[in-house]
Write an enzyme that holds these catalytic residues in place. Structure first.
Site, PDB file in Angstrom:
ATOM      1  N   ASN A  70       7.553  16.582  45.650  1.00  0.00           N
ATOM      2  CA  ASN A  70       7.315  18.021  45.685  1.00  0.00           C
ATOM      3  C   ASN A  70       7.597  18.641  44.334  1.00  0.00           C
ATOM      4  O   ASN A  70       8.391  18.131  43.542  1.00  0.00           O
ATOM      5  CB  ASN A  70       8.149  18.700  46.788  1.00  0.00           C
ATOM      6  CG  ASN A  70       9.521  19.105  46.313  1.00  0.00           C
ATOM      7  OD1 ASN A  70       9.679  20.095  45.595  1.00  0.00           O
ATOM      8  ND2 ASN A  70      10.541  18.340  46.678  1.00  0.00           N
ATOM      9  N   ASN A 100      22.195  28.146  49.901  1.00  0.00           N
ATOM     10  CA  ASN A 100      21.986  27.376  48.675  1.00  0.00           C
ATOM     11  C   ASN A 100      21.590  28.346  47.556  1.00  0.00           C
ATOM     12  O   ASN A 100      20.739  29.211  47.754  1.00  0.00           O
ATOM     13  CB  ASN A 100      20.906  26.320  48.905  1.00  0.00           C
ATOM     14  CG  ASN A 100      20.695  25.428  47.692  1.00  0.00           C
ATOM     15  OD1 ASN A 100      20.275  25.885  46.637  1.00  0.00           O
ATOM     16  ND2 ASN A 100      20.980  24.149  47.851  1.00  0.00           N
ATOM     17  N   CYS A 132      18.762  22.575  37.883  1.00  0.00           N
ATOM     18  CA  CYS A 132      17.913  23.614  37.305  1.00  0.00           C
ATOM     19  C   CYS A 132      18.158  23.639  35.804  1.00  0.00           C
ATOM     20  O   CYS A 132      19.290  23.444  35.358  1.00  0.00           O
ATOM     21  CB  CYS A 132      18.289  24.992  37.856  1.00  0.00           C
ATOM     22  SG  CYS A 132      18.275  25.113  39.628  1.00  0.00           S
ATOM     23  N   LYS A 167      25.667  20.447  44.661  1.00  0.00           N
ATOM     24  CA  LYS A 167      24.638  19.461  45.029  1.00  0.00           C
ATOM     25  C   LYS A 167      24.220  18.682  43.791  1.00  0.00           C
ATOM     26  O   LYS A 167      23.677  19.244  42.841  1.00  0.00           O
ATOM     27  CB  LYS A 167      23.433  20.160  45.656  1.00  0.00           C
ATOM     28  CG  LYS A 167      22.371  19.169  46.161  1.00  0.00           C
ATOM     29  CD  LYS A 167      21.309  19.875  46.979  1.00  0.00           C
ATOM     30  CE  LYS A 167      20.317  18.884  47.564  1.00  0.00           C
ATOM     31  NZ  LYS A 167      19.328  19.560  48.425  1.00  0.00           N
ATOM     32  N   THR A 268      13.475  15.797  54.466  1.00  0.00           N
ATOM     33  CA  THR A 268      12.026  15.610  54.598  1.00  0.00           C
ATOM     34  C   THR A 268      11.579  15.341  56.044  1.00  0.00           C
ATOM     35  O   THR A 268      10.493  15.765  56.442  1.00  0.00           O
ATOM     36  CB  THR A 268      11.591  14.455  53.670  1.00  0.00           C
ATOM     37  OG1 THR A 268      11.972  14.822  52.340  1.00  0.00           O
ATOM     38  CG2 THR A 268      10.103  14.210  53.710  1.00  0.00           C
TER      39      THR A 268
END
Lengths: 307, 262
Positions: A70, A100, A132, A167, A268
């Site tokens: 993705n 999140n 990020c 995370k 997923t």
């Protein structure tokens, strides 16, 4: 024999260890027709950012063997709309909610967290997406550097007493040292793993299937990567680990738990059936009963490594 | 929207590379799907293929739903291997529907397996006695499984002229629409065809709805995977769901002038 599925992370109690992963369950309200979210241990929301985001141009996803790539680009409604439209309805989710947060500078993360703290959002904590690019550090991802991860964690720790989960990305040289940096900076737990860099190319057009060329691989294909990461982290830190990556069944969850995870997130697999995670709870209970385990915590880190 | 294990009542080759599957799906059919809507199909119970395949509904009779598909890859090949009597996991009905405009005469256009929703819409209009024309295009006669009946407003075209009118669907669309007072196009097919139909509709200011295809992750708006560029006048620097629309939730039917193809 009744089994105790409840788990505790830094004083916060969850009814069971089956959570749903960020980005695979919306904001927690969208799947009500297909599953009962109140049965889940917790719902982790899609990443929320300071400003709303459109996300990346299409194509954004492609299926790969036992997985998918993705490249959504953090499309989300932004913190203000989240507070206005989702927070007032959070009771409908019926279980613990972990929000999140994603950002592109420490200030971005702080902005979102401070807004949520200020409105006294009835959430039990935060999961921080550190995969990020940091615009203040030459777009280097927070996740690849222990110092950046540590600094971000420390800044956020000062703002909240709620659960703070970092995370982790698998796309690093040493995930355990990043986990350690998060622990030392005050994180209550780490979750592992975020998606693995992946690329798939159409051999006719010679174009990559996702617009950004490289995306994030998830699904059963990454499960062994996730389990190995959890195992490595568990040797280095003492805070609880949340296992993520390719979980489709209670058996998969138990693998993660044996490797060192206290709880797991289903990701997923929710796309094929939003009821997957819920259906794993009974399966897990059965596994525990069949194996004479009264408390789930007995299993955590219970792998018997080869000499 | 429900998940249902439907029983396969037919699954056969009906033209070159084109299959038709009928399933008995009382729960999904019970939600009264309409032409344009789709179902999302799990082609295998194992997790080797973790994503479902979205397919337009090509017809409905009572509890029975029909899909028409072409083998493109491993997923559709697996679909073709479901024997009659087996069960298949479906999610649906999903998406929006074709909308008639009062005073406009529908002109339906299907290209390749994009004919699926068009056939159902054609059938629905026919049974409701609504005057319309349907144009179905393919490369050659082997890919067609229906009769060329121009007198009944059902026209086939082939690139090589082996059946129906020779050429792509476009010249036929042009000649039919330009003769009509107020046509409205409804098209589904490969992207180059949709682009050409959109271009024609914009040039001649003909009303036009397109059914678009997209890779999908969940088909329920969660994964945000099936984005399509949406023409919006109010796009601000920080927007969400204005520049990109989700085909699963907002589509698959769009007003042609509202979307932009890559």
């Amino acid at each position: 024999m009744s089994c105790n599925l409840t788990v505790e992370i830094a004083g916060v109690s969850f009814k069971n260890p089956i959570f749903v992963a960020s980005g695979t369950f919306g904001y927690g309200l969208e799947t009500q027709e297909l599953t009962d979210s109140s049965s889940l241990g917790a719902v982790i929301t899609k990443s929320i950012t300071r400003h709303p985001r459109e996300g990346n141009p299409p194509p954004r996803i492609v299926e790969t063997p036992s997985g998918m790539i993705n490249s959504i680009g953090l499309a989300n409604m932004g913190v203000e709309r989240y507070i206005d439209t989702v927070i007032p309805r959070i009771d409908e989710i019926g279980t613990a909610v972990i929000t999140n947060i994603a950002g592109f500078s420490i200030d971005d993360y702080l902005y979102v967290m401070e807004k949520l703290e200020a409105c006294k959002a009835p959430i039990c904590g935060y999961e921080i997406n550190i995969s990020c690019p940091n615009v203040e550090a030459g777009r280097m991802e927070f996740a690849v550097d222990p110092e950046l991860t540590g600094r971000l964690t420390e800044s956020l720790r000062e703002v909240t007493k709620k659960l703070l989960i970092i995370k982790l990305s698998p796309n690093v040289t040493g995930i355990a040292s990043i986990a350690l940096a998060a622990e030392q900076a005050g994180a209550d737990a780490v979750s592992a793993i975020n998606t693995v860099f992946g690329m798939s190319i159409d051999t006719q057009s010679r174009s990559p299937y996702v617009q950004t060329n490289v995306g994030g691989l998830s699904g059963p294909a990454v499960r062994p990567v996730g389990i190995a990461c959890v195992y490595k982290i568990s040797r280095k830190v003492n805070i609880p680990i949340i296992g993520i990556g390719g979980i489709t069944s209670a058996n998969d969850a138990v693998e993660y738990i044996l490797a060192g995870a206290s709880v797991v997130q289903v990701g997923t697999a929710n796309y094929k059936n939003a009821d997957t995670a819920r259906s794993m709870i009974d399966e897990l209970e059965l596994y525990l009963a069949e194996n004479g385990i009264e408390n789930l915590s007995e299993l955590t880190g219970g792998v018997i490594p080869n000499e | 929207m429900v998940i249902e294990r439907a029983s396969v009542t037919a699954n056969e080759l009906i033209a070159e590379g084109i299959f038709q599957m009928n399933v008995s799906a009382p729960k999904i059919a019970g939600e009264n799907p309409s032409p344009g809507q789709f179902i999302n199909i799990s082609v295998i119970d194992s997790w080797f293929h973790p994503l479902r395949r979205p397919m337009s509904i090509a017809g409905r009779e009572g509890e029975s739903l029909k899909i028409i598909y072409k083998i493109f890859g491993a997923g559709t090949r697996l679909l073709s291997e479901f024997p009659v009597g087996s069960f298949i996991d479906l999610l649906g009905p999903l998406g929006n529907t074709f909308e008639l405009t009062e005073g406009a005469t529908p002109v339906l256009v299907g290209g390749g397996v994009g004919l699926a929703p068009i056939l159902w819409f054609d059938e629905t209009l026919r049974s409701n006695g609504i005057d319309h024309t349907t144009i179905i295009g393919a490369r050659h006669s082997g890919e067609h499984f229906l009769e060329h009946c121009p007198k009944e407003g059902f026209i086939l075209t082939t690139d090589d002229g082996t059946v129906g009118i020779k050429g792509t669907v476009l010249p036929t669309i042009e000649s039919i629409c330009l003769e009509m007072e107020n046509p409205k196009l409804f098209a589904c097919g490969p992207e180059p065809m949709l682009k050409a139909v959109k271009q024609f509709a914009e040039k001649e200011t003909v009303l036009c709805e397109l059914s678009v295809e997209s890779y999908m992750g969940c088909a329920t708006g969660i994964c945000q995977g099936c984005a399509i560029e949406h023409k919006s006048s109010s796009i601000s620097e920080h927007s969400y769901h204005e520049r990109f629309s989700l085909v699963c939730l907002d589509g698959p039917i769009y007003n042609a002038k509202d979307i932009r193809f890559p």
